[in-house]
Design a protein around this motif. Structure first.
Motif, PDB file in Angstrom:
ATOM      1  N   GLY A   1       0.780  -1.228   0.000  1.00  0.00           N
ATOM      2  CA  GLY A   1       0.000   0.000   0.000  1.00  0.00           C
ATOM      3  C   GLY A   1       0.810   1.275   0.000  1.00  0.00           C
ATOM      4  O   GLY A   1       0.242   2.370  -0.002  1.00  0.00           O
ATOM      5  N   ILE A   2       2.141   1.170  -0.032  1.00  0.00           N
ATOM      6  CA  ILE A   2       2.981   2.352   0.140  1.00  0.00           C
ATOM      7  C   ILE A   2       2.805   3.361  -0.986  1.00  0.00           C
ATOM      8  O   ILE A   2       2.824   4.575  -0.758  1.00  0.00           O
ATOM      9  CB  ILE A   2       4.463   1.941   0.287  1.00  0.00           C
ATOM     10  N   ALA A   3       2.618   2.918  -2.234  1.00  0.00           N
ATOM     11  CA  ALA A   3       2.546   3.874  -3.345  1.00  0.00           C
ATOM     12  C   ALA A   3       1.447   4.895  -3.121  1.00  0.00           C
ATOM     13  O   ALA A   3       1.658   6.109  -3.294  1.00  0.00           O
ATOM     14  CB  ALA A   3       2.334   3.137  -4.667  1.00  0.00           C
ATOM     15  N   ASN A   4       0.270   4.442  -2.719  1.00  0.00           N
ATOM     16  CA  ASN A   4      -0.814   5.393  -2.496  1.00  0.00           C
ATOM     17  C   ASN A   4      -0.686   6.116  -1.161  1.00  0.00           C
ATOM     18  O   ASN A   4      -1.266   7.202  -0.995  1.00  0.00           O
ATOM     19  CB  ASN A   4      -2.171   4.705  -2.646  1.00  0.00           C
ATOM     20  N   LEU A   5       0.075   5.580  -0.221  1.00  0.00           N
ATOM     21  CA  LEU A   5       0.402   6.360   0.973  1.00  0.00           C
ATOM     22  C   LEU A   5       1.388   7.472   0.622  1.00  0.00           C
ATOM     23  O   LEU A   5       1.364   8.549   1.220  1.00  0.00           O
ATOM     24  CB  LEU A   5       0.970   5.456   2.066  1.00  0.00           C
ATOM     25  N   HIS A   6       2.251   7.207  -0.351  1.00  0.00           N
ATOM     26  CA  HIS A   6       3.128   8.273  -0.852  1.00  0.00           C
ATOM     27  C   HIS A   6       2.294   9.411  -1.434  1.00  0.00           C
ATOM     28  O   HIS A   6       2.556  10.590  -1.165  1.00  0.00           O
ATOM     29  CB  HIS A   6       4.066   7.700  -1.912  1.00  0.00           C
ATOM     30  N   ASN A   7       1.280   9.069  -2.226  1.00  0.00           N
ATOM     31  CA  ASN A   7       0.396  10.110  -2.764  1.00  0.00           C
ATOM     32  C   ASN A   7      -0.330  10.848  -1.648  1.00  0.00           C
ATOM     33  O   ASN A   7      -0.484  12.074  -1.694  1.00  0.00           O
ATOM     34  CB  ASN A   7      -0.619   9.486  -3.730  1.00  0.00           C
ATOM     35  N   ALA A   8      -0.801  10.107  -0.645  1.00  0.00           N
ATOM     36  CA  ALA A   8      -1.486  10.735   0.488  1.00  0.00           C
ATOM     37  C   ALA A   8      -0.549  11.653   1.262  1.00  0.00           C
ATOM     38  O   ALA A   8      -0.946  12.732   1.723  1.00  0.00           O
ATOM     39  CB  ALA A   8      -2.064   9.666   1.413  1.00  0.00           C
ATOM     40  N   ARG A   9       0.711  11.233   1.411  1.00  0.00           N
ATOM     41  CA  ARG A   9       1.689  12.094   2.090  1.00  0.00           C
ATOM     42  C   ARG A   9       1.882  13.389   1.331  1.00  0.00           C
ATOM     43  O   ARG A   9       1.913  14.478   1.910  1.00  0.00           O
ATOM     44  CB  ARG A   9       3.029  11.363   2.224  1.00  0.00           C
ATOM     45  N   ARG A  10       1.986  13.294   0.006  1.00  0.00           N
ATOM     46  CA  ARG A  10       2.175  14.493  -0.806  1.00  0.00           C
ATOM     47  C   ARG A  10       0.925  15.382  -0.801  1.00  0.00           C
ATOM     48  O   ARG A  10       1.018  16.597  -0.955  1.00  0.00           O
ATOM     49  CB  ARG A  10       2.536  14.098  -2.235  1.00  0.00           C
ATOM     50  N   ALA A  11      -0.241  14.765  -0.646  1.00  0.00           N
ATOM     51  CA  ALA A  11      -1.485  15.525  -0.551  1.00  0.00           C
ATOM     52  C   ALA A  11      -1.743  16.040   0.854  1.00  0.00           C
ATOM     53  O   ALA A  11      -2.683  16.807   1.068  1.00  0.00           O
ATOM     54  CB  ALA A  11      -2.663  14.658  -1.000  1.00  0.00           C
ATOM     55  N   HIS A  12      -0.935  15.598   1.827  1.00  0.00           N
ATOM     56  CA  HIS A  12      -1.153  15.909   3.236  1.00  0.00           C
ATOM     57  C   HIS A  12      -2.554  15.497   3.663  1.00  0.00           C
ATOM     58  O   HIS A  12      -3.238  16.197   4.420  1.00  0.00           O
ATOM     59  CB  HIS A  12      -0.896  17.392   3.524  1.00  0.00           C
ATOM     60  N   THR A  13      -2.977  14.326   3.182  1.00  0.00           N
ATOM     61  CA  THR A  13      -4.277  13.782   3.565  1.00  0.00           C
ATOM     62  C   THR A  13      -4.171  13.106   4.923  1.00  0.00           C
ATOM     63  O   THR A  13      -3.255  12.314   5.157  1.00  0.00           O
ATOM     64  CB  THR A  13      -4.744  12.745   2.530  1.00  0.00           C
ATOM     65  N   PRO A  14      -5.108  13.377   5.832  1.00  0.00           N
ATOM     66  CA  PRO A  14      -5.097  12.645   7.108  1.00  0.00           C
ATOM     67  C   PRO A  14      -5.498  11.185   6.905  1.00  0.00           C
ATOM     68  O   PRO A  14      -6.568  10.895   6.366  1.00  0.00           O
ATOM     69  CB  PRO A  14      -6.115  13.401   7.957  1.00  0.00           C
ATOM     70  N   VAL A  15      -4.639  10.273   7.317  1.00  0.00           N
ATOM     71  CA  VAL A  15      -4.868   8.826   7.233  1.00  0.00           C
ATOM     72  C   VAL A  15      -4.269   8.204   8.490  1.00  0.00           C
ATOM     73  O   VAL A  15      -3.196   8.631   8.941  1.00  0.00           O
ATOM     74  CB  VAL A  15      -4.194   8.204   5.991  1.00  0.00           C
ATOM     75  N   VAL A  16      -4.935   7.188   9.055  1.00  0.00           N
ATOM     76  CA  VAL A  16      -4.369   6.432  10.171  1.00  0.00           C
ATOM     77  C   VAL A  16      -4.297   4.967   9.765  1.00  0.00           C
ATOM     78  O   VAL A  16      -5.326   4.322   9.548  1.00  0.00           O
ATOM     79  CB  VAL A  16      -5.192   6.591  11.462  1.00  0.00           C
ATOM     80  N   ASN A  17      -3.080   4.449   9.640  1.00  0.00           N
ATOM     81  CA  ASN A  17      -2.870   3.039   9.311  1.00  0.00           C
ATOM     82  C   ASN A  17      -2.769   2.207  10.581  1.00  0.00           C
ATOM     83  O   ASN A  17      -2.023   2.561  11.500  1.00  0.00           O
ATOM     84  CB  ASN A  17      -1.562   2.862   8.528  1.00  0.00           C
ATOM     85  N   LEU A  18      -3.512   1.109  10.638  1.00  0.00           N
ATOM     86  CA  LEU A  18      -3.333   0.108  11.677  1.00  0.00           C
ATOM     87  C   LEU A  18      -2.663  -1.099  11.028  1.00  0.00           C
ATOM     88  O   LEU A  18      -3.254  -1.762  10.170  1.00  0.00           O
ATOM     89  CB  LEU A  18      -4.671  -0.301  12.283  1.00  0.00           C
ATOM     90  N   VAL A  19      -1.429  -1.351  11.406  1.00  0.00           N
ATOM     91  CA  VAL A  19      -0.650  -2.426  10.800  1.00  0.00           C
ATOM     92  C   VAL A  19      -0.439  -3.513  11.843  1.00  0.00           C
ATOM     93  O   VAL A  19       0.213  -3.280  12.867  1.00  0.00           O
ATOM     94  CB  VAL A  19       0.712  -1.914  10.282  1.00  0.00           C
ATOM     95  N   GLY A  20      -1.009  -4.673  11.599  1.00  0.00           N
ATOM     96  CA  GLY A  20      -0.817  -5.771  12.538  1.00  0.00           C
ATOM     97  C   GLY A  20       0.620  -6.247  12.547  1.00  0.00           C
ATOM     98  O   GLY A  20       1.327  -6.174  11.538  1.00  0.00           O
ATOM     99  N   ASP A  21       1.051  -6.736  13.694  1.00  0.00           N
ATOM    100  CA  ASP A  21       2.386  -7.333  13.804  1.00  0.00           C
ATOM    101  C   ASP A  21       2.290  -8.590  14.655  1.00  0.00           C
ATOM    102  O   ASP A  21       1.289  -8.822  15.352  1.00  0.00           O
ATOM    103  CB  ASP A  21       3.371  -6.344  14.427  1.00  0.00           C
ATOM    104  N   HIS A  22       3.325  -9.400  14.588  1.00  0.00           N
ATOM    105  CA  HIS A  22       3.379 -10.600  15.412  1.00  0.00           C
ATOM    106  C   HIS A  22       3.288 -10.238  16.895  1.00  0.00           C
ATOM    107  O   HIS A  22       3.628  -9.123  17.302  1.00  0.00           O
ATOM    108  CB  HIS A  22       4.693 -11.347  15.173  1.00  0.00           C
ATOM    109  N   ALA A  23       2.847 -11.180  17.685  1.00  0.00           N
ATOM    110  CA  ALA A  23       2.906 -11.011  19.138  1.00  0.00           C
ATOM    111  C   ALA A  23       4.344 -10.689  19.530  1.00  0.00           C
ATOM    112  O   ALA A  23       5.301 -11.195  18.929  1.00  0.00           O
ATOM    113  CB  ALA A  23       2.430 -12.280  19.835  1.00  0.00           C
ATOM    114  N   SER A  24       4.496  -9.825  20.516  1.00  0.00           N
ATOM    115  CA  SER A  24       5.836  -9.347  20.881  1.00  0.00           C
ATOM    116  C   SER A  24       6.783 -10.495  21.214  1.00  0.00           C
ATOM    117  O   SER A  24       7.973 -10.448  20.869  1.00  0.00           O
ATOM    118  CB  SER A  24       5.731  -8.377  22.055  1.00  0.00           C
TER     119      SER A  24
END
Length: 513
Positions: free
Chosen positions: A79-102
């Motif tokens: 999903g990074i390509a469109n997050l790059h576009n969102a960053r350049r647009a300064h669009t508010p977005v909150v990503n929740l990225v799951g990760d393995h148990a600690s």
């Protein structure tokens, strides 16, 4: 209540109630929590680039973030390509990225990766949820960072054990907020520069709506300065009766000519323009003359309206309201080409439409005709990472179900995220897609010429050609549940547009150019 549920409830309490998701195993607690937080709308995308692009479109409409749910580092990377576009647009977005148990991270399981290192280049805020009880605080901080100012992308990494961990403390502490402060010295400096009698200009960028345009028109009338819009603003309100200003040209030779004599440039919601690429024969990056001064009255990620209003007062400009809309452009006649296609869309689009424009080289006709179209908002490809148009339309349609969304989509870049059509069908989104089918990466054919490779052979030229075999967009759309038609004449294009614009739900017209 576990951490996943607390995070979603906290988001809803902060006004964030839409989640675009492509989850995996590490996000199952978030998936299950959606049922326990029914006010959170969950929208499935079949590819992470659809999810992140949809969140960008949603944020451009509403000014507040949607959530994304992404699966570990590989899902985030998709999903990074469109997050790059969102960053350049300064669009508010909150990503929740799951990760393995600690306690599982140390064994380096197959999907383990350094998510923080992936997130930082496209995020203004990166944090990790430490426990179930921490989920509320972490969510509020992420939302606050996304809202800004300046606004932008936040990424919250959510380990499985934090998601399933008990949230004994329902922490609803407020995240920090920052108000916009007008720099009085910058306003004075900008006003002096614009009234100096030397060549001066005003550049608007980011989110540019009627308020910014009317203020800019007043400043221009009072000082005689030139006014331009960023080449690719995040949002541009335009149409008949609204002040219209030309964008900075895309190609650097043309931009250098336009800006050649500028001595003072006042920027609002953006920064000084630079060339998109460095060309060997030009050897330049900066587009302004070396001795030009730049005055910022609103930085990127902050709407320029407040700074512009202060500037209007400083130059004693008379503020005039836009004229009312009094009709649509003339319906074109003749053969179907990029000029008549764009003019037809502009003539038929309804007032209040959202036009997501990723038409690339095929969009010239619409760019010219849209200034006289019914008032509308246009979203452009801020970061240049193609595959943004269809997902952005998904997010816009979710955010504004009472408005017609039109997508002008180049065929080559549309292939990056055509899975968006499935989400349009699943959610019954009111989107009319116009595929500009020239069967080529036309911009790359132009760049071969611009970089001096007119002698490129058949193998090199094949890398810019999409005609063998030609994608059948109508069949592809039908396979995803979207009805459509192919238009080879202007009359067929009109019939397809009228059908798409007069009915609810998604519809696709493939215009053969």
């Amino acid at each position: 209540m576990n951490g996943a549920e607390l995070a979603l409830r906290t988001a809803v309490g902060a006004g964030v109630d839409v989640c675009f998701a492509n989850p995996g195993t590490t996000e199952m607690e978030l998936v299950a929590a959606v049922d326990r937080v029914p006010s959170m709308r969950a929208v499935l995308g079949l590819f992470e680039g659809v999810v992140t692009g949809a969140a960008d479109g949603y944020g451009r409409v509403t000014g507040r973030p949607a959530l994304t749910v992404l699966h570990l580092g590989p899902g985030f990377a998709n999903g990074i390509a469109n997050l790059h576009n969102a960053r350049r647009a300064h669009t508010p977005v909150v990503n929740l990225v799951g990760d393995h148990a600690s306690w599982h991270l140390g064994v380096d399981a197959p999907l383990t990766s350094d998510i923080e290192s992936l997130a930082r280049p496209v995020s203004r805020h990166v944090a990790r949820v430490s426990s179930g009880a921490h989920a509320g605080t972490a969510m509020r901080e992420a939302i606050g960072a996304a809202m800004g100012p300046p606004s932008g992308v936040s990424t919250l990494i959510f380990p499985q054990d934090a998601a399933w961990g008990q949230a004994k403390v329902h922490d609803v502490s407020e995240g920090s907020s920052t108000s916009v402060t007008i720099d009085a010295d910058a306003i004075s400096l900008a006003a002096a520069g614009l009234r100096s009698g030397v060549k001066a200009g005003l550049l608007l960028g980011g989110v540019v709506r009627r308020a910014e345009l009317e203020a800019a028109a007043a400043v221009q009338a009072a000082t005689g300065c030139s006014v331009w819009i960023d080449t690719f603003p995040a949002v541009l309100e335009q149409g008949a009766g609204i002040p219209h200003f030309d964008p900075i040209p895309y190609f650097p030779e043309q931009a250098l000519e336009v800006l050649a004599s500028v001595q003072t440039l006042v920027v609002a919601g953006t920064r000084a323009p630079v060339a998109f690429f460095g060309y060997q024969r030009l050897g330049i990056s900066e587009l302004l003359p070396a001795d030009a001064s730049v005055v910022s009255i609103a930085p990127p990620g902050v709407r320029g309206s407040e700074g512009l209003e202060a500037l209007v007062a400083a130059v004693a400009a008379a503020r005039a309201k836009s004229a009312p809309h009094d009709g649509s452009p003339t319906v074109p006649t003749g053969d179907l080409d990029m000029m008549t296609m764009g003019a037809m869309v502009a003539a038929l689009q309804p007032e209040g439409a959202i036009v997501v424009n990723e038409s690339a080289t095929s969009g010239l006709g619409w760019a010219i005709a849209s200034a006289g179209a019914a008032p509308h908002e246009a979203f452009s490809l801020t970061g240049g990472a193609i595959g943004q148009g269809l997902p952005c339309a998904v997010g816009a349609a979710v955010a504004a179900p009472d408005r017609k969304v039109i997508t002008l989509q180049a065929d080559g870049s549309g292939m990056y995220t055509l899975q968006s059509l499935w989400t349009m069908a699943r959610e019954s989104l009111d989107v009319t897609v116009v595929v500009c089918a020239n069967r080529a990466y036309r911009i790359l054919q132009m760049e071969l010429h611009r970089t001096g490779h007119d002698d490129a052979g058949p193998q090199a030229r094949s890398l810019t050609d999409l005609s063998d075999p030609a994608p059948d967009w109508v069949s592809l759309a039908k396979g995803f549940g979207v009805e459509g038609m192919q238009a080879t004449t202007l009359d067929e294009l009109r019939a397809g547009l009228e059908r798409g614009l007069s009915t609810e739900g998604p519809y696709l017209v493939e215009a053969i150019l």
